[in-house]
Motif scaffolding. Structure first.
Motif, PDB file in Angstrom:
ATOM      1  N   UNK A  71       0.893  -1.405  -0.084  1.00  0.00           N
ATOM      2  CA  UNK A  71       0.056  -0.007  -0.032  1.00  0.00           C
ATOM      3  C   UNK A  71       0.869   1.256   0.015  1.00  0.00           C
ATOM      4  N   UNK A  74      -3.531   6.049   0.354  1.00  0.00           N
ATOM      5  CA  UNK A  74      -5.047   5.825   0.429  1.00  0.00           C
ATOM      6  C   UNK A  74      -5.310   5.322   2.027  1.00  0.00           C
ATOM      7  N   UNK A  75      -4.260   5.602   2.857  1.00  0.00           N
ATOM      8  CA  UNK A  75      -4.430   5.084   4.276  1.00  0.00           C
ATOM      9  C   UNK A  75      -4.930   6.221   5.107  1.00  0.00           C
ATOM     10  N   UNK A  76      -5.264   5.970   6.229  1.00  0.00           N
ATOM     11  CA  UNK A  76      -5.829   7.218   7.430  1.00  0.00           C
ATOM     12  C   UNK A  76      -4.411   7.794   7.820  1.00  0.00           C
ATOM     13  N   UNK A  78      -2.977   8.702  10.190  1.00  0.00           N
ATOM     14  CA  UNK A  78      -2.268   7.969  11.222  1.00  0.00           C
ATOM     15  C   UNK A  78      -1.323   6.794  10.730  1.00  0.00           C
ATOM     16  N   UNK A  87       1.189  -5.311   2.982  1.00  0.00           N
ATOM     17  CA  UNK A  87       0.295  -5.985   3.965  1.00  0.00           C
ATOM     18  C   UNK A  87       0.222  -7.580   3.130  1.00  0.00           C
TER      19      UNK A  87
ATOM     20  N   UNK B 127     -12.463   6.687   4.392  1.00  0.00           N
ATOM     21  CA  UNK B 127     -11.113   5.503   4.564  1.00  0.00           C
ATOM     22  C   UNK B 127     -11.434   4.811   5.615  1.00  0.00           C
ATOM     23  N   UNK B 128     -11.811   5.748   6.934  1.00  0.00           N
ATOM     24  CA  UNK B 128     -12.036   4.807   8.175  1.00  0.00           C
ATOM     25  C   UNK B 128     -13.185   3.986   8.311  1.00  0.00           C
ATOM     26  N   UNK B 131     -12.468   0.780   6.157  1.00  0.00           N
ATOM     27  CA  UNK B 131     -11.238   0.017   6.787  1.00  0.00           C
ATOM     28  C   UNK B 131     -12.026  -0.802   8.019  1.00  0.00           C
ATOM     29  N   UNK B 146      -6.703  -0.922   4.180  1.00  0.00           N
ATOM     30  CA  UNK B 146      -7.780  -0.475   3.807  1.00  0.00           C
ATOM     31  C   UNK B 146      -8.510  -1.359   2.851  1.00  0.00           C
TER      32      UNK B 146
END
Lengths: 137, 393
Positions: A71, A74-76, A78, A87, B127-128, B131, B146
């Motif tokens: 990845x 596109x992640x949060x 944090x 992953x 996104x949260x 996920x 994600x």
């Protein structure tokens, strides 16, 4: 350690032993004493036979990469500092498949079938997350 | 009198957009009124409203769950309301519950609405949501997974097992966008893309690139359904449900033995086709909701349209897109139309109705008499397959 901002596992009463295990740097797998099956993720009752006679075995810590995905975005927020995040789903010889991150390697070195081993990271005083890294030749 | 069977007799849909000024209620009222008018019935003949649960939109969820729709719209004949949530398969559950109402003989017409606005929700919250809602909060979420990452994992394995290349999978998105580019209801209307556009788009979660991931959009649709007997009196507008089958796999992707859902596609389609008394080769159109390109391939393999591992080749050869001999997913899937949340599969049913009625414009599949449609919810927890026809066999 207390500045860890990423999500911590939402521990359930019946998964507490798993996380107690990782804290001691042991990878425990739930085991049904009635039907002799290994279970992941931990549950209150055995999903195969509904027995409540559940125990734990210690895994060898070895595994094989079943699949992976690197990845890049596109992640949060944090998780941004961790990018790229590798992953992976890994297959344990104990017959279970886990979701994890592969660490201590570069994305381009990862391949399906790669031999990996567990490595523990104490992310807070209470929580230790299991990750996997390539087995050194 | 027993009123068995189900037919769709009215449809309404708004174009997918990202425009928060078009509110959830604007969309809802527009699509419901269009569907009732399309059916050509008086509004007070609607006997029940069964809504798609708008996930991540708690205000609208309360309105829809607790009876605002018949009240606001003055549906004086409404006897019941309900809301269904199965993620992307919610519309399928609405249809199944509607059929039960109709079979009971208590209700003649059921209105099934869907509305979603995602453009007013902060991207980090979305996104949260994606996920955490369909993934495991203990053993997946702490690892930065994600929804795209989860589907990237499956796609990587699909390529490994089948030998499908990134270019072949990119061709799926090119074809889906080609359908969308021909559809005034798609956010991508008039905006086709090339293989290079897909291949050169930013890598998100290998092997998935930005153009292969979903654009979260606003949209909505509605349909009016009734019994076969009543539908027969309503003429050419009716599209009949001929068979249905479903299979559940797992909530959490890593626990799934049927990783690419082939067995689930196979068994659910066989159930649906056998009820319809038809074969997969009788189908003129295949509408597959999977949201990610590999599903457009593995579904064809599960249906028995091609051998296992050959699905991506059919797309790469141009056989599933506009002008191809195996037209698939003329709705464009979420990558070609915009993903409208938990009611996303509504548009698959509506587009199937258009195709079977001969109202699909430039996308019209010639002589479209039978269509097979599969929806899935969560992280592809299930496959729900229905066969529709423009006549009762």
């Amino acid at each position: 350690m207390s500045d860890y901002k990423k999500p911590l596992p939402e521990i359930q009463p019946y998964s507490q032993a798993f996380w107690d295990g990782t804290k001691q740097h042991k990878l425990l797998i739930q085991h049904c004493n009635s039907c002799d099956s290994n279970i992941f993720y931990p549950r209150r009752d055995c999903p195969k036979c509904w027995s409540q006679d559940m125990g734990w075995i210690e895994a060898s810590g070895k595994a094989q990469v079943y699949t992976y995905s690197v990845t890049l975005e596109g992640v949060e927020q944090k998780f941004v500092e961790d990018l790229p995040i590798i992953l992976a789903w890994i297959d344990l010889p104990e017959g279970i498949r886990m979701h994890t991150n592969l660490v201590e390697c570069e994305p381009e070195d990862v391949h399906i079938g790669m031999e990996v081993e567990v490595v523990f990271r104490d992310v807070t005083d209470e929580i230790t997350l299991p990750y996997f890294r390539p087995v050194k030749a | 009198m027993s009123k068995r069977g189900l037919a769709i007799v009215g449809i309404g849909e708004v174009p997918t957009l990202r425009n928060p000024e078009r509110t959830r209620w604007d969309i809802l009222l527009d699509v419901c009124m269009e569907a009732v008018r399309d059916a050509g019935i008086d509004k007070n003949r609607i006997g029940a409203v069964i809504s798609n649960n708008p996930m991540a939109q708690p205000g609208m969820q309360n309105d829809m769950s607790l009876g605002k729709i018949p009240e606001v719209m003055g549906l004086e004949g409404c006897r019941d309301i309900a809301i269904c949530n199965a993620g992307g398969a919610s519309t399928t559950n609405c249809l199944r519950l509607a059929e039960q109402h109709i079979d009971s003989g208590q209700v003649d017409f059921v209105l099934i609405p869907h509305t979603t606005v995602q453009s007013d929700i902060p991207p980090q919250d979305l996104i949260n949501f994606f996920a955490t809602a369909p993934l495991d909060k203990q053993f997946e979420y702490p690892y930065g997974v994600t929804f795209n990452g989860s589907m990237g994992l499956i796609t990587q394995r699909y390529m490994y097992e089948t030998g499908a290349t990134e270019e072949e999978l990119a061709a799926v998105t090119v074809a889906l966008r080609a359908w969308g580019a021909l559809d005034p209801l798609s956010i991508f209307y008039g905006k086709p893309i090339t293989l290079d556009d897909v291949m050169n788009s930013r890598m998100i979660s290998t092997p998935l690139k930005a153009k292969e991931c979903n654009l979260l959009a606003d949209g909505g649709g509605a349909m009016v359904v009734t019994s076969r007997d009543i539908a027969k009196e309503m003429g050419d507008k009716a599209v009949y449900k001929l068979g249905h089958g479903t299979r559940f796999m797992s909530a959490t992707p890593m626990l799934r033995e049927d990783v690419f859902h082939r067995q689930s596609y196979r068994e659910s389609s066989q159930d649906a086709l056998s009820q319809a008394g038809l074969s997969i080769h009788d189908m003129d159109l295949r509408q597959i909701y999977g949201a990610y390109p590999y599903t457009q391939c593995s579904a064809l393999e599960g249906y028995g349209v091609c051998e296992e591992g050959q699905g991506a080749k059919l797309w790469a050869e141009g056989r599933c897109g506009p002008g191809g001999d195996i037209p698939c997913t003329t709705m464009g899937d979420a990558t070609g139309r915009g993903h409208t949340g938990s009611g996303v599969s509504m548009a698959f049913y509506l587009d199937t109705v258009r195709q079977l009625r001969g109202q699909a414009g430039e996308r019209q599949v010639q002589n479209c008499e039978h269509a097979i449609l599969t929806t899935s919810g969560g992280s592809v927890m299930n496959t729900c397959t229905t066969v529709f026809g423009r006549a009762i066999k």
